[in-house]
Scaffold this motif. Sequence first.
Motif, PDB file in Angstrom:
ATOM      1  N   THR A 545      25.559  31.297 -46.285  1.00 34.81           N
ATOM      2  CA  THR A 545      25.402  31.257 -47.385  1.00 34.81           C
ATOM      3  C   THR A 545      25.845  29.622 -47.426  1.00 34.81           C
ATOM      4  O   THR A 545      26.220  28.902 -46.365  1.00 34.81           O
ATOM      5  N   TRP A 546      26.070  28.772 -48.934  1.00 33.02           N
ATOM      6  CA  TRP A 546      26.500  27.682 -49.181  1.00 33.02           C
ATOM      7  C   TRP A 546      25.380  26.584 -48.276  1.00 33.02           C
ATOM      8  O   TRP A 546      26.260  25.983 -47.671  1.00 33.02           O
ATOM      9  N   ALA A 547      24.747  26.828 -48.096  1.00 38.13           N
ATOM     10  CA  ALA A 547      23.490  26.102 -47.300  1.00 38.13           C
ATOM     11  C   ALA A 547      22.976  24.917 -48.472  1.00 38.13           C
ATOM     12  O   ALA A 547      22.903  24.258 -49.154  1.00 38.13           O
ATOM     13  N   ARG A 548      22.806  23.795 -47.753  1.00 38.96           N
ATOM     14  CA  ARG A 548      22.102  22.596 -48.112  1.00 38.96           C
ATOM     15  C   ARG A 548      21.832  21.478 -46.685  1.00 38.96           C
ATOM     16  O   ARG A 548      22.098  21.623 -45.400  1.00 38.96           O
ATOM     17  N   ALA A 549      21.796  21.021 -46.804  1.00 40.63           N
ATOM     18  CA  ALA A 549      20.379  19.716 -45.975  1.00 40.63           C
ATOM     19  C   ALA A 549      21.096  18.728 -45.435  1.00 40.63           C
ATOM     20  O   ALA A 549      21.901  17.968 -46.108  1.00 40.63           O
ATOM     21  N   MET A 550      21.192  18.000 -44.321  1.00 36.94           N
ATOM     22  CA  MET A 550      21.809  17.633 -43.409  1.00 36.94           C
ATOM     23  C   MET A 550      20.869  16.466 -44.529  1.00 36.94           C
ATOM     24  O   MET A 550      19.767  15.972 -44.663  1.00 36.94           O
ATOM     25  N   PRO A 551      21.634  15.168 -44.597  1.00 35.84           N
ATOM     26  CA  PRO A 551      20.777  13.512 -45.675  1.00 35.84           C
ATOM     27  C   PRO A 551      19.314  14.047 -44.707  1.00 35.84           C
ATOM     28  O   PRO A 551      18.731  12.732 -44.568  1.00 35.84           O
ATOM     29  N   ASP A 552      20.146  13.151 -43.322  1.00 39.03           N
ATOM     30  CA  ASP A 552      19.286  13.032 -42.164  1.00 39.03           C
ATOM     31  C   ASP A 552      17.466  13.887 -42.053  1.00 39.03           C
ATOM     32  O   ASP A 552      17.882  13.418 -40.440  1.00 39.03           O
ATOM     33  N   PHE A 553      18.369  14.931 -42.161  1.00 40.14           N
ATOM     34  CA  PHE A 553      17.039  16.012 -41.473  1.00 40.14           C
ATOM     35  C   PHE A 553      17.718  16.586 -40.442  1.00 40.14           C
ATOM     36  O   PHE A 553      16.519  16.501 -39.484  1.00 40.14           O
ATOM     37  N   SER A 554      18.708  16.359 -39.896  1.00 36.98           N
ATOM     38  CA  SER A 554      19.068  16.328 -38.731  1.00 36.98           C
ATOM     39  C   SER A 554      19.505  18.427 -38.317  1.00 36.98           C
ATOM     40  O   SER A 554      18.790  18.711 -37.430  1.00 36.98           O
ATOM     41  N   GLY A 555      19.164  19.115 -39.066  1.00 38.93           N
ATOM     42  CA  GLY A 555      19.911  20.199 -39.298  1.00 38.93           C
ATOM     43  C   GLY A 555      19.681  20.847 -41.006  1.00 38.93           C
ATOM     44  O   GLY A 555      20.006  20.180 -41.978  1.00 38.93           O
ATOM     45  N   VAL A 556      20.437  21.820 -40.749  1.00 42.86           N
ATOM     46  CA  VAL A 556      21.115  22.133 -42.408  1.00 42.86           C
ATOM     47  C   VAL A 556      22.456  22.986 -42.113  1.00 42.86           C
ATOM     48  O   VAL A 556      22.767  23.686 -41.359  1.00 42.86           O
ATOM     49  N   LEU A 557      23.104  22.598 -43.150  1.00 37.39           N
ATOM     50  CA  LEU A 557      24.977  22.415 -42.446  1.00 37.39           C
ATOM     51  C   LEU A 557      25.058  24.092 -43.684  1.00 37.39           C
ATOM     52  O   LEU A 557      24.210  24.165 -44.460  1.00 37.39           O
ATOM     53  N   TYR A 558      25.698  25.374 -43.680  1.00 32.99           N
ATOM     54  CA  TYR A 558      26.251  26.529 -44.454  1.00 32.99           C
ATOM     55  C   TYR A 558      27.785  26.938 -43.684  1.00 32.99           C
ATOM     56  O   TYR A 558      28.423  26.077 -42.831  1.00 32.99           O
ATOM     57  N   SER A 559      28.094  28.006 -44.334  1.00 33.64           N
ATOM     58  CA  SER A 559      29.631  28.542 -44.053  1.00 33.64           C
ATOM     59  C   SER A 559      29.220  30.085 -43.662  1.00 33.64           C
ATOM     60  O   SER A 559      27.823  30.495 -44.259  1.00 33.64           O
ATOM     61  N   GLN A 560      29.329  29.990 -42.651  1.00 29.98           N
ATOM     62  CA  GLN A 560      29.303  31.570 -41.729  1.00 29.98           C
ATOM     63  C   GLN A 560      30.146  33.028 -42.637  1.00 29.98           C
ATOM     64  O   GLN A 560      31.860  31.726 -43.618  1.00 29.98           O
ATOM     65  N   SER A 561      29.824  33.950 -42.809  1.00 32.81           N
ATOM     66  CA  SER A 561      31.036  35.011 -43.335  1.00 32.81           C
ATOM     67  C   SER A 561      32.399  34.967 -43.080  1.00 32.81           C
ATOM     68  O   SER A 561      32.636  34.710 -41.946  1.00 32.81           O
ATOM     69  N   LYS A 562      32.583  35.804 -43.717  1.00 28.96           N
ATOM     70  CA  LYS A 562      33.968  35.421 -43.792  1.00 28.96           C
ATOM     71  C   LYS A 562      34.807  36.795 -41.921  1.00 28.96           C
ATOM     72  O   LYS A 562      35.264  36.153 -41.053  1.00 28.96           O
ATOM     73  N   ASP A 563      33.290  37.998 -42.080  1.00 28.56           N
ATOM     74  CA  ASP A 563      33.602  38.425 -40.515  1.00 28.56           C
ATOM     75  C   ASP A 563      33.206  37.709 -39.642  1.00 28.56           C
ATOM     76  O   ASP A 563      33.942  38.249 -38.732  1.00 28.56           O
ATOM     77  N   GLY A 565      33.823  34.491 -39.207  1.00 29.79           N
ATOM     78  CA  GLY A 565      34.971  32.486 -38.664  1.00 29.79           C
ATOM     79  C   GLY A 565      35.408  32.056 -39.779  1.00 29.79           C
ATOM     80  O   GLY A 565      35.748  31.338 -39.376  1.00 29.79           O
ATOM     81  N   GLY A 566      34.346  32.476 -40.817  1.00 27.81           N
ATOM     82  CA  GLY A 566      34.563  31.635 -41.975  1.00 27.81           C
ATOM     83  C   GLY A 566      34.175  29.698 -41.670  1.00 27.81           C
ATOM     84  O   GLY A 566      34.331  29.519 -42.475  1.00 27.81           O
ATOM     85  N   ASN A 567      33.818  29.976 -40.286  1.00 26.97           N
ATOM     86  CA  ASN A 567      33.447  27.984 -40.029  1.00 26.97           C
ATOM     87  C   ASN A 567      32.519  27.559 -40.639  1.00 26.97           C
ATOM     88  O   ASN A 567      30.832  28.294 -41.661  1.00 26.97           O
TER      89      ASN A 567
END
Length: 774
Positions: A545-563, A565-567
Motif C-alpha cells: 500500500t501507500w504506492a506512488r510513482a517514482m518521478p523518473d518513472f523508474s518504478g513504483v514505491l510502496y510500503s510492505q504490510s507489517k507481516d 516487514g513493513g519496509n
Amino acid sequence: MRKSFWMVAAVVMAALFALPVMLDAQRGPGKGGNKGGYKGPNSKGNGNNGGNKNSPWGKGAAKQNNLPSLQIEDVKPDGAYEVYNLLPTSTDQPMIGVTADKAYRLVGYTKETRNLKFVTLDMITGALGSKDVKLPSDAPDISERPRMAADGGQLCVVSDQACTIFVDPFKGKVKVACGYDSAVPVGPAPAPKEKWGRGKDKDKGAAPAEEYQVHGGAGGTYALSVLVKYDKESKQYTGSGATLHFEGDRSITLNWSHATYGVPPKDRDAVCAVTDSEIVVLTTLPKTPGAFGSGHNLYALVFDKKGNLKEAQTDSEHTWHGGNTVRFTLSPDGKFIVAHREDGMYQHIIKRGTFEQVHKCDYIDPCVGFSPDGTIGVFLENNTPQLARVKAIKLDTLETLWETNITHKQAAGDGNDRMFTSVGPGATVVAGIFGIFRGETAESPSWLYRAEAVDFEPIAMSYDEGGKYVAVLALDRVFVLDAKSREEVNSIPFETALPAGTLGEFVRFDAKGKKLMACARNKGVWIIDLSTNTIEKTLPPVPGTWARAMPDFSGVLYSQSKDEGGNVMVQKLEGGEPERIYRCEYKDSMAVCYWISDKCDEFLIAERDIGEGRLFLVDEKGEVEIAYDVADVDPTYVGDTAITGFVTKKKQAVLINEFSKWSYTGINCTVISPSQDGDSVETSFSAVFKTEELPGRSTYGATAASPFFGGLFAGDERNCKFACPAGVLDVDVGKNAFKLYAWSRQPKGLAAVNPKGKEFFVAGSSGLTTYKVK
C-alpha cells in the motif's frame, strides 16, 4: 520526562475534542538542551512555556476551551467537461457511426438548449471528444431520447415518430426532412433504465396499432419513413406506402399496399436501396394473418425514381422464417438479401430477383453489415467453441477479402442484442457495441477502439507539472484533457474494464508530459505512451500500500504490510525482485514514504505505530541523511497519522495529519526542522470539524477534507494547497490557518489541484468541472 510528556499530550487531545484545557501539568526538560521547554506540537523549544503562548491550538489557548473550526468556503463551478463513453451501456442509445477515420455515438438531446449531444472518436489519435449540434429554428422540439439509425457514416439519421433529421456530427450541420405527424400519437419515451430505441425483440410477436418506422440508409444519406398501421380485429396491415427522404431537399413517396406486400423488417435499417435507376424496398408479410411467429412471404419491391411500383419480386417456392423476419436485410446496392428460409436453420445470402441462395451462413443473425456502397458484406461464421469468425465478402464474386476472430459473446451478446452498428467505406472499419476494429486479416482483431461499456467512474486524477493538462484514471480507460479548453486530447482504453469499487492509487505525468503512469490497488500498474495512445507496459499489482510513482518513472514505491516487514520498497519497471529503500527497524510497525525528490535521491519516511516519533530523510541507498529530532514529540503529529507531506528546500518536513475521536475530526499541519538543537517542531496547528459534515474519504484519509496521498500540491512551506475530495485544502503556515475551498460538502468524486494553485478540477460520475481558488 516521558510521564510529563504524555500528561501534556492528554491535555492536547482534550483541547482537540472540546474538553477543558488543563495546562498545569509539570513539564520536564526537553531533549537536546530544550531546557524547561515542552517539545510538543507547535512548541519552538524556547524554554518559556508560561501561558503556553505557542500552543498547537493557537496563541492564547490557555484561555480557550476549543480548537478553531475548519473554515470552509463554498465555490461555484467555472466550467465543465461532460464525460461519455463511446461504447454504450445497456440503457444508452447504442448505434455507433463510422467513417474511414472517425466514429461517433448520439448521447441524447437537451430540450433547454435544443442541442443534440454526440461523443466522438478520432481513430487516428485515439482522442475522445464531444460535440453539441444545435437544431435549427425550423426543427421541432424532439424527445430527449431520439433514435439514431444504424449504418451511419459522415451523416446519420436521427428520428422520433415521423420526425426525420439528417445530422453531420462533425461539421454540426442539420437538415430537417420531416416533422412530427400530428395525426399519430407519439409514444412515451423509454424510461431511463429501458433499452433505447425501437425494435426490442420482446415485441416481435405483435404489431402496434399505429407507429412510424424510420430506417436509415447507407452512410446516413437517405431514410425510409413508414407509417405502419395494423388492425388487430382483422389482423391486417391497413396502411400504404412510405416516404423516402434524402439528405438534400428532396423526398419521394413510394406507393404500395401494406396489406398485399407487408412492411419492412422492423429491427434493421438496411431495408432500402437507392441506385441510379431504381429504388428497392424489402418487405415481409405473414402468410396467415396475424401469425407473426410463423411463415412469411418475402418481397423485393422495385420502384422507379419517381416512386412508382414497377415490380414486386417474390419467391413463391419458399416460406420465410417468421421468428427472424424482423432481422432480414438488404444490401445498399439492392442486389442481395440476407434472409432465413423456413426449411433451414440459418439466414443465408440470397440474390435479389432470382432468390437464388448464393452463400450459406452457419451463425444465428450472421449479417454484421454492408459497406456503404453495398458491394461488400461482413458476416459471422462459427470457428471454434470459443471464437466466431468475422469475414468480409465481395458479394458479386463471393471472394473473401479479409477475416478475423472474435468471441461468441462479442458476436452474439445474449442472443437478443444488436452487437454491430456500422461498417465503414470499403469495409475497412467495423463498429460494434463492444469496440471498433480494422477490416483486415488477422488471428484476432486489430482494435481501433476497445473498452468495456461502463458508467464513468474516476478513481485517480492529476495535473501535469505545468498545469496545462489533466489525466484521469477511470474504470474503463485513462484519458487526458486540455486544462484550459477541457477538450480531450488522449484516450487509452483498457482491454477489460476494472471492476466497480476499484481503488486508484495514482495517475501521474512524467516530467516531459509525454507518458503517464497509473496504478490501481490490487489490479496493476500501466505505463502509457501519449504520443501513440497505447499502453506501453502492464505490470502486476503492487504487493503493498501507500504506492506512488517514482518521478523518473523508474518504478513504483510502496510500503510492505507489517507481516512482510513493513519496509519501503520499489518495484522497478524493468522487472526483477523489488528493492528495499528503507528497512523498518521495529517489529509490527510500518514505514511510509510521504515524499520523493524530483531526482529520486531523497525520501521522507516515517516509521508508524511505535509509540514515539521516527521521521527520516533517506538517500537512494537507504542511508539516513537526516534523523529529525522528534522522538519525544507526540507521534500523532510526526508520522503516525500523516496522510501526505513534503520536504522544503531547507529540508523542513511538512506533514498533514488527520486524527479523529468521537464525532470530530482534526486536520493538523506540523512543520519539522532538520535542526538537532532541540527546536525540531517549528510550528503545528489544527482545525476541527464534525466528521458527519464532510463525509467521504481520500486515498488514506477518512473524510472529504483529507488530502489525497501522493498527489501534486501547490505552494511551499509558507502556503500550500492540497487536493481532497471536497476540493482544495489551503494551508497557510504563516497564519497557522486552514481553509477548505469546497465544491461539495458531500462529494461524490475526486479533485486535483493545479500546481499553480489557481484552480482545481473535480471528476464526478457525470463529468469534470473546473473551480477557481482565490
